[in-house]
Write a protein that holds these residues in place. Structure first.
Motif, PDB file in Angstrom:
ATOM      1  N   HIS A 198       0.942  -1.173  -0.008  1.00  0.00           N
ATOM      2  CA  HIS A 198       0.140  -0.038   0.025  1.00  0.00           C
ATOM      3  C   HIS A 198       0.860   1.243   0.089  1.00  0.00           C
ATOM      4  O   HIS A 198       1.713   1.374   0.573  1.00  0.00           O
ATOM      5  CB  HIS A 198      -0.798   0.171   1.213  1.00  0.00           C
ATOM      6  N   THR A 199       0.567   2.140  -0.977  1.00  0.00           N
ATOM      7  CA  THR A 199       1.191   3.470  -0.995  1.00  0.00           C
ATOM      8  C   THR A 199       0.793   4.386   0.265  1.00  0.00           C
ATOM      9  O   THR A 199      -0.296   4.105   0.736  1.00  0.00           O
ATOM     10  CB  THR A 199       1.217   4.157  -2.324  1.00  0.00           C
ATOM     11  N   PRO A 200       1.904   5.265   0.787  1.00  0.00           N
ATOM     12  CA  PRO A 200       1.360   6.093   1.872  1.00  0.00           C
ATOM     13  C   PRO A 200       0.368   7.279   1.187  1.00  0.00           C
ATOM     14  O   PRO A 200       0.292   7.546   0.250  1.00  0.00           O
ATOM     15  CB  PRO A 200       2.808   6.722   2.105  1.00  0.00           C
ATOM     16  N   LYS A 201      -0.563   7.490   2.276  1.00  0.00           N
ATOM     17  CA  LYS A 201      -1.544   8.682   2.076  1.00  0.00           C
ATOM     18  C   LYS A 201      -1.354  10.036   2.454  1.00  0.00           C
ATOM     19  O   LYS A 201      -1.790  10.748   1.876  1.00  0.00           O
ATOM     20  CB  LYS A 201      -2.835   8.235   2.852  1.00  0.00           C
ATOM     21  N   TYR A 202      -0.159  10.152   2.936  1.00  0.00           N
ATOM     22  CA  TYR A 202       0.521  11.474   3.674  1.00  0.00           C
ATOM     23  C   TYR A 202       1.679  11.349   4.146  1.00  0.00           C
ATOM     24  O   TYR A 202       2.262  10.466   4.514  1.00  0.00           O
ATOM     25  CB  TYR A 202      -0.610  11.856   4.534  1.00  0.00           C
ATOM     26  N   GLY A 203       2.362  12.603   3.757  1.00  0.00           N
ATOM     27  CA  GLY A 203       3.666  12.893   4.419  1.00  0.00           C
ATOM     28  C   GLY A 203       3.751  13.917   5.470  1.00  0.00           C
ATOM     29  O   GLY A 203       3.218  13.697   6.486  1.00  0.00           O
ATOM     30  N   LEU A 204       4.510  14.781   5.015  1.00  0.00           N
ATOM     31  CA  LEU A 204       4.781  15.838   5.980  1.00  0.00           C
ATOM     32  C   LEU A 204       3.484  16.617   6.504  1.00  0.00           C
ATOM     33  O   LEU A 204       3.431  17.080   7.609  1.00  0.00           O
ATOM     34  CB  LEU A 204       5.916  17.027   5.518  1.00  0.00           C
ATOM     35  N   ILE A 205       2.263  16.766   5.553  1.00  0.00           N
ATOM     36  CA  ILE A 205       1.002  17.405   6.052  1.00  0.00           C
ATOM     37  C   ILE A 205       0.388  16.514   7.128  1.00  0.00           C
ATOM     38  O   ILE A 205      -0.466  16.901   7.835  1.00  0.00           O
ATOM     39  CB  ILE A 205       0.374  17.503   4.820  1.00  0.00           C
ATOM     40  N   PHE A 206       0.801  15.236   7.356  1.00  0.00           N
ATOM     41  CA  PHE A 206       0.309  14.619   8.555  1.00  0.00           C
ATOM     42  C   PHE A 206       0.469  15.051   9.728  1.00  0.00           C
ATOM     43  O   PHE A 206      -0.295  15.157  11.130  1.00  0.00           O
ATOM     44  CB  PHE A 206       0.857  13.228   8.752  1.00  0.00           C
ATOM     45  N   HIS A 207       1.463  16.038  10.193  1.00  0.00           N
ATOM     46  CA  HIS A 207       1.588  16.881  11.376  1.00  0.00           C
ATOM     47  C   HIS A 207       0.652  17.985  11.315  1.00  0.00           C
ATOM     48  O   HIS A 207       0.549  18.850  12.592  1.00  0.00           O
ATOM     49  CB  HIS A 207       2.999  17.564  11.327  1.00  0.00           C
ATOM     50  N   SER A 208      -0.157  18.031  10.367  1.00  0.00           N
ATOM     51  CA  SER A 208      -1.361  19.117  10.614  1.00  0.00           C
ATOM     52  C   SER A 208      -2.485  18.700  11.578  1.00  0.00           C
ATOM     53  O   SER A 208      -2.690  17.609  11.640  1.00  0.00           O
ATOM     54  CB  SER A 208      -2.041  19.476   9.106  1.00  0.00           C
ATOM     55  N   SER A 209      -3.099  19.609  12.170  1.00  0.00           N
ATOM     56  CA  SER A 209      -3.943  19.176  13.167  1.00  0.00           C
ATOM     57  C   SER A 209      -5.257  18.814  12.499  1.00  0.00           C
ATOM     58  O   SER A 209      -5.995  17.830  13.102  1.00  0.00           O
ATOM     59  CB  SER A 209      -4.264  20.440  14.088  1.00  0.00           C
ATOM     60  N   PHE A 210      -5.336  19.190  11.343  1.00  0.00           N
ATOM     61  CA  PHE A 210      -6.550  18.809  10.567  1.00  0.00           C
ATOM     62  C   PHE A 210      -6.682  17.119  10.251  1.00  0.00           C
ATOM     63  O   PHE A 210      -7.641  16.454  10.366  1.00  0.00           O
ATOM     64  CB  PHE A 210      -6.666  19.313   9.041  1.00  0.00           C
ATOM     65  N   ILE A 211      -5.508  16.646   9.991  1.00  0.00           N
ATOM     66  CA  ILE A 211      -5.363  15.120   9.785  1.00  0.00           C
ATOM     67  C   ILE A 211      -5.218  14.625  11.095  1.00  0.00           C
ATOM     68  O   ILE A 211      -5.669  13.516  11.249  1.00  0.00           O
ATOM     69  CB  ILE A 211      -4.202  14.718   8.918  1.00  0.00           C
ATOM     70  N   GLY A 212      -4.389  14.843  12.051  1.00  0.00           N
ATOM     71  CA  GLY A 212      -4.332  14.552  13.534  1.00  0.00           C
ATOM     72  C   GLY A 212      -5.378  14.351  14.221  1.00  0.00           C
ATOM     73  O   GLY A 212      -5.843  13.234  14.784  1.00  0.00           O
ATOM     74  N   ARG A 213      -6.591  15.218  13.955  1.00  0.00           N
ATOM     75  CA  ARG A 213      -7.817  14.978  14.722  1.00  0.00           C
ATOM     76  C   ARG A 213      -8.875  14.362  13.956  1.00  0.00           C
ATOM     77  O   ARG A 213      -9.847  13.997  14.594  1.00  0.00           O
ATOM     78  CB  ARG A 213      -8.442  16.444  14.834  1.00  0.00           C
ATOM     79  N   ALA A 214      -8.649  13.714  12.653  1.00  0.00           N
ATOM     80  CA  ALA A 214      -9.602  12.944  11.841  1.00  0.00           C
ATOM     81  C   ALA A 214      -9.418  11.451  12.044  1.00  0.00           C
ATOM     82  O   ALA A 214      -8.495  11.063  12.915  1.00  0.00           O
ATOM     83  CB  ALA A 214      -9.319  13.208  10.532  1.00  0.00           C
ATOM     84  N   SER A 215     -10.629  10.888  11.980  1.00  0.00           N
ATOM     85  CA  SER A 215     -10.608   9.334  12.399  1.00  0.00           C
ATOM     86  C   SER A 215      -9.816   8.782  11.168  1.00  0.00           C
ATOM     87  O   SER A 215      -9.365   9.171  10.389  1.00  0.00           O
ATOM     88  CB  SER A 215     -12.029   8.867  12.218  1.00  0.00           C
ATOM     89  N   ALA A 216      -9.773   7.487  11.651  1.00  0.00           N
ATOM     90  CA  ALA A 216      -8.782   6.799  10.693  1.00  0.00           C
ATOM     91  C   ALA A 216      -9.219   6.810   9.153  1.00  0.00           C
ATOM     92  O   ALA A 216      -8.323   6.746   8.144  1.00  0.00           O
ATOM     93  CB  ALA A 216      -8.303   5.326  11.266  1.00  0.00           C
ATOM     94  N   LYS A 217     -10.386   6.618   8.942  1.00  0.00           N
ATOM     95  CA  LYS A 217     -11.176   6.410   7.667  1.00  0.00           C
ATOM     96  C   LYS A 217     -11.088   7.821   7.008  1.00  0.00           C
ATOM     97  O   LYS A 217     -11.182   7.664   5.644  1.00  0.00           O
ATOM     98  CB  LYS A 217     -12.339   5.637   7.683  1.00  0.00           C
ATOM     99  N   ASN A 218     -11.015   8.766   7.683  1.00  0.00           N
ATOM    100  CA  ASN A 218     -11.180  10.025   6.874  1.00  0.00           C
ATOM    101  C   ASN A 218      -9.706  10.705   6.852  1.00  0.00           C
ATOM    102  O   ASN A 218      -9.732  11.877   6.268  1.00  0.00           O
ATOM    103  CB  ASN A 218     -12.083  10.971   7.983  1.00  0.00           C
ATOM    104  N   LYS A 219      -8.679  10.100   7.559  1.00  0.00           N
ATOM    105  CA  LYS A 219      -7.468  10.792   7.348  1.00  0.00           C
ATOM    106  C   LYS A 219      -6.971  10.919   5.800  1.00  0.00           C
ATOM    107  O   LYS A 219      -6.579  12.018   5.424  1.00  0.00           O
ATOM    108  CB  LYS A 219      -6.282  10.019   8.027  1.00  0.00           C
ATOM    109  N   GLY A 220      -7.253   9.892   5.109  1.00  0.00           N
ATOM    110  CA  GLY A 220      -6.940   9.967   3.493  1.00  0.00           C
ATOM    111  C   GLY A 220      -7.425  11.002   2.734  1.00  0.00           C
ATOM    112  O   GLY A 220      -6.852  12.011   2.068  1.00  0.00           O
ATOM    113  N   PRO A 221      -9.098  11.188   2.941  1.00  0.00           N
ATOM    114  CA  PRO A 221      -9.716  12.162   2.051  1.00  0.00           C
ATOM    115  C   PRO A 221      -9.398  13.532   2.516  1.00  0.00           C
ATOM    116  O   PRO A 221      -9.135  14.361   1.855  1.00  0.00           O
ATOM    117  CB  PRO A 221     -11.215  11.917   2.239  1.00  0.00           C
ATOM    118  N   ILE A 222      -9.278  13.600   3.832  1.00  0.00           N
ATOM    119  CA  ILE A 222      -8.814  15.100   4.467  1.00  0.00           C
ATOM    120  C   ILE A 222      -7.418  15.377   3.883  1.00  0.00           C
ATOM    121  O   ILE A 222      -6.964  16.565   3.497  1.00  0.00           O
ATOM    122  CB  ILE A 222      -8.816  14.987   5.965  1.00  0.00           C
ATOM    123  N   ALA A 223      -6.368  14.399   3.865  1.00  0.00           N
ATOM    124  CA  ALA A 223      -4.910  14.851   3.494  1.00  0.00           C
ATOM    125  C   ALA A 223      -5.036  15.097   2.072  1.00  0.00           C
ATOM    126  O   ALA A 223      -4.462  16.177   1.747  1.00  0.00           O
ATOM    127  CB  ALA A 223      -4.254  13.461   3.523  1.00  0.00           C
TER     128      ALA A 223
END
Length: 821
Positions: A773-798
């Motif tokens: 599986h390819t990664p869904k997010y890189g450095l932008i993972f440190h954004s609070s938008f992705i950190g606060r999201a649930s596991a299934k929503n992290k990819g779409p939000i990224a």
């Protein structure tokens, strides 16, 4: 003759006047609202029926109908009906007279208004502030502002009091005659003594100052009202944004828009229209489209002015298809094009030599029963003249006259220009004389067009007579008029006369431009008068006058440089070229846009290094001090500060709780630290060991302080070079993205899919190699938008966040504007 300036002016006039927000002085004085008149004839019939009733209704019922007529601006009808009341023997009361004063003032019959005031006093009524405000407004509408001020002073001398609406009306009148100083003086006079200034008074003066391009004073008044606790409204902000746009300070204007949003003051369609208009006039149509997107996101529906302004902007940058797309999209958005919209389209088509399309639009206006304005006719006439279709123009001139819209000076100037360019000089002169017979005074542009046609048509003597007539009548000639005459003399080989005219030109206070010098220099070179040409060329270079022709001119100078500079050696020329190359390279490095990016890259690298070092050093400090202190204090800086204070844990007693409390800012934690010292089982440290621990703790504290300063510096630099990106994703994450991309320009070039996985290159290649599986997010993972999201929503939000970051980096890199996403 170009009409783009006039056309854009007519569009900008469509943006409402923000000073027209003062309350109507004809306030209702009834317990119920006056009936809304749907049909004037029915309302008159109702009034007559009431008069014919056996038991005549009370005067208040008649007042309601009269007031309704006043509100729909049927002032003469209200006055006529009031006469019927008196003929019937029904005496008007105080409110009736107030309504009639309002009607007479709006009809411009101020004398009758004051006679009604005398009638009020004669009948023993006491005039109120509404009566006085209505009379003041009537004087201001008539342009008699000085009389209004005198009336105000007389009222104060007799002990009458005026309210905020009265002073708002008076200030508005003073501003309308351009006396902004007088308006500010009046504001200072009433402040705290007569009444409290409100937002309407300040907004009126700010609007007047902005229209006279006194924006700095307007902003000072805006700051003053903020200090006094008077909250600015959408009118105040819109007026000030308009002022900044007039001066070309678009960053300040957009900054005010963002300030409005932060203060929960919702910008309206007029606010956005001002920004769209200003950006389009600067040629920044992409930014104007971004403002339109923000406008739609804020649920503000664009109106016909918004779309018309955007179309005008596209025509200015020669993107005709996009302008047509905007026109077609208007109807889909439920916005009906008006005369201004069609005028912009016709003018744009004519400027782009698409006269047939312009004629089709003009016919479409007739089919839709739209009455073209004088600007519409002038734009179409200008296009027809430039395309050589002179016979069509005469029909349009006749149509204008039949519609009661006689041709003005701009229309005639276009027609004269077309006749001259098509070789009809005699007809152009006849039309010029016809203008003067019709008492249409030609302006300097009309004369310049005629002079240019005469010079190019070989009638220099006629041109000289017209030019001499201009000088005799005291016209202020501009550089274009002189250029036409100089060019005419040069083409006839009269170089001495051209040089004499250049000298007189400067004596008359008209500064020559690059074209002036180039015309004479080329003519001198053709006559082999190189010395005079060299002299003028030196003057031209000394004055810094250059345009697109100068590259060719300078190329010739460089080729024949040894002829212009005496005693020049070959080695000197090589040294000069080498020095020029070095200077150019230094200038490129100095003004390199990536230099600010480099500072950010180095700052974020140093910040990450400091974080690692502080964490590592803090771990060493924890080995030496209380073993249970880590459970009480988590912050590295605070931990090091407490460790330095404790020194020997065996000497930490309850009498030091107050000192520990000052450090940790919590008495309960201070008590826990003292109890932990008693229960600690750590080994004993010698005095030398304690000194080293203290020095180590001090070093951790110093690094932590420096880290805070470096973070503040990074935040400031990010706000300078990437404000949109920093506001969206945070300064630290934004800086890491720029660092990983190499520069802000490289980041802006990255598509959103690349930006999303930036920083995960190793994981990406490993996944491709192992078919995982390819990664869904890189450095932008440190954004609070992705950190606060649930596991299934992290990819779409990224993905969504990467898209917005890509847009933000593009705006930061190539625009520099701050927009709300």
């Amino acid at each position: 003759m170009s009409f783009s300036r006039r056309l854009r002016f007519s569009v900008s006039l469509s943006i409402p006047n923000f000073s027209s927000f003062l309350q109507n002085s004809s306030h209702s004085h009834f317990h119920s609202q006056p009936p809304s008149i749907q049909n004037v004839d029915d309302a008159v019939s109702q009034f007559n029926r009431m008069l014919c009733m056996r038991h005549t209704p009370p005067i208040i019922q008649f007042n309601k109908i009269l007031d309704s007529f006043a509100k729909i601006k049927h002032y003469s009808t209200a006055v006529s009906l009031s006469h019927r009341l008196e003929l019937k023997g029904i005496q008007p009361d105080f409110f009736t007279l107030n309504i009639l004063i309002n009607c007479f003032c709006h009809m411009g019959q101020i004398t009758f208004g004051f006679s009604l005031l005398a009638k009020i006093l004669k009948r023993g009524y006491h005039p109120d502030t509404i009566t006085f405000t209505t009379l003041i407004k009537g004087l201001c509408l008539k342009g008699q502002v000085k009389k209004a001020l005198h009336f105000h002073d007389k009222l104060l001398a007799q002990g009458f009091q005026l309210d905020q609406v009265s002073y708002g009306t008076l200030i508005n009148g003073v501003c309308k005659i351009g006396d902004t100083r007088g308006a500010i003086k009046l504001l200072r006079k009433i402040d705290g003594r007569l009444t409290k200034p409100n937002v309407e008074m300040y907004s009126t003066i700010i609007d007047a100052l902005c229209k006279y391009q006194l924006v700095s004073e307007a902003y000072g008044l805006f700051s003053e009202m903020t200090v006094k606790g008077i909250s600015a409204d959408v009118v105040t902000y819109s007026t000030l944004i308009y002022g900044f746009c007039i001066e070309g300070k678009l960053k300040e204007a957009i900054g005010l828009l963002n300030e409005m949003v932060l203060k929960t003051i919702n910008p309206n369609v007029y606010t956005y229209n001002i920004l769209v208009d200003a950006l389009c006039k600067e040629g920044k149509v992409k930014e104007a489209k971004s403002v339109l997107a923000v406008m739609l996101k804020a649920c503000v529906k664009p109106d016909v002015i918004t779309y018309s302004t955007l179309m005008d902007g596209y025509f200015l940058v020669y993107e005709v298809k996009k302008a047509q797309h905007v026109f077609n999209a208007m109807s889909l958005m439920g916005v009906t094009p008006d005369v201004h919209t069609y005028t912009i389209l016709i003018n744009g088509f004519c400027k782009n030599k698409m006269v047939d399309e312009a004629l089709n639009l003009f016919k479409e206006m007739h089919q839709k029963n739209m009455v073209p304005g004088i600007v519409t006719y002038s734009s179409l006439i200008d296009g027809l003249c430039k395309s050589g279709r002179i016979p069509y123009v005469w029909d349009l001139i006749d149509e204008m006259r039949d519609r009661g819209q006689p041709a003005d000076v701009i229309t005639y100037s276009s027609l004269i220009d077309g006749l001259c360019k098509n070789g009809h000089l005699d007809r152009a002169i006849a039309l010029f004389n016809k203008m003067k017979d019709q008492e249409i005074r030609p302006n300097i542009f009309t004369f310049t067009i005629l002079l240019d046609g005469l010079c190019k048509g070989g009638r220099l003597k006629d041109a000289q007579e017209v030019f001499q007539d201009l000088l005799t009548k005291g016209y202020h000639l501009n550089v274009y008029t002189y250029n036409v005459m100089i060019n005419g003399h040069c083409k006839q080989g009269l170089l001495e006369e051209a040089l004499t005219m250049l000298s007189k030109m400067e004596d008359n206070g008209c500064i020559p431009n690059a074209f002036t010098f180039e015309t004479i220099i080329i003519a001198l070179f053709k006559k082999d008068e190189n010395d005079k040409a060299e002299k003028l060329l030196r003057q031209m270079i000394a004055r810094g006058l250059f345009n697109e022709f100068d590259s060719e001119l300078l190329r010739g100078v460089r080729l024949h440089f040894d002829r212009f500079v005496s005693d020049l050696k070959s080695r000197d020329l090589e040294k000069a070229q080498l020095g020029l190359g070095h200077s150019y390279s230094r200038a490129k490095v100095k003004f390199n846009v990536n230099r600010a990016d480099n500072i950010v890259i180095q700052a974020i690298f140093l910040l990450d290094t400091l974080d690692k070092d502080i964490n590592s050093f803090s771990m060493r400090v924890r080995w030496f001090v209380l073993d249970k202190l880590l459970k009480i204090i988590n912050d590295n800086y605070l931990y090091a500060k407490v460790a330095k204070f404790i020194e020997d844990k065996s000497k930490l007693s309850e009498d030091k709780i107050a000192a520990v409390t000052d450090i940790v800012r919590d008495e309960d934690k201070a008590k826990e630290i003292v109890e932990a010292a008693k229960a600690s089982m750590g080994q004993y440290l010698s005095p030398v060991d304690l000194i080293n621990v203290q020095q180590f703790a001090q070093r951790v504290m110093d690094l932590s302080k420096y880290r805070r300063k470096l973070y503040d510096y990074l935040v400031a630099k990010m706000n300078d070079i990437a404000l949109n990106l920093a506001s969206l994703i945070g300064e630290v994450v934004g800086a890491r993205l720029i660092s990983h991309a190499g520069s802000l320009t490289n980041l802006a070039k990255c598509p959103s899919s690349t930006l999303q996985i930036l920083g995960t290159e190793k994981a990406l290649f490993r996944a491709l190699k192992t078919r995982g599986h390819t990664p869904k997010y890189g450095l932008i993972f440190h954004s609070s938008f992705i950190g606060r999201a649930s596991a299934k929503n992290k990819g779409p939000i990224a993905r969504y966040l990467a898209n917005k970051c890509s847009i933000a980096s593009l705006i930061d890199c190539f625009s520099g504007l701050f927009l709300t996403f």
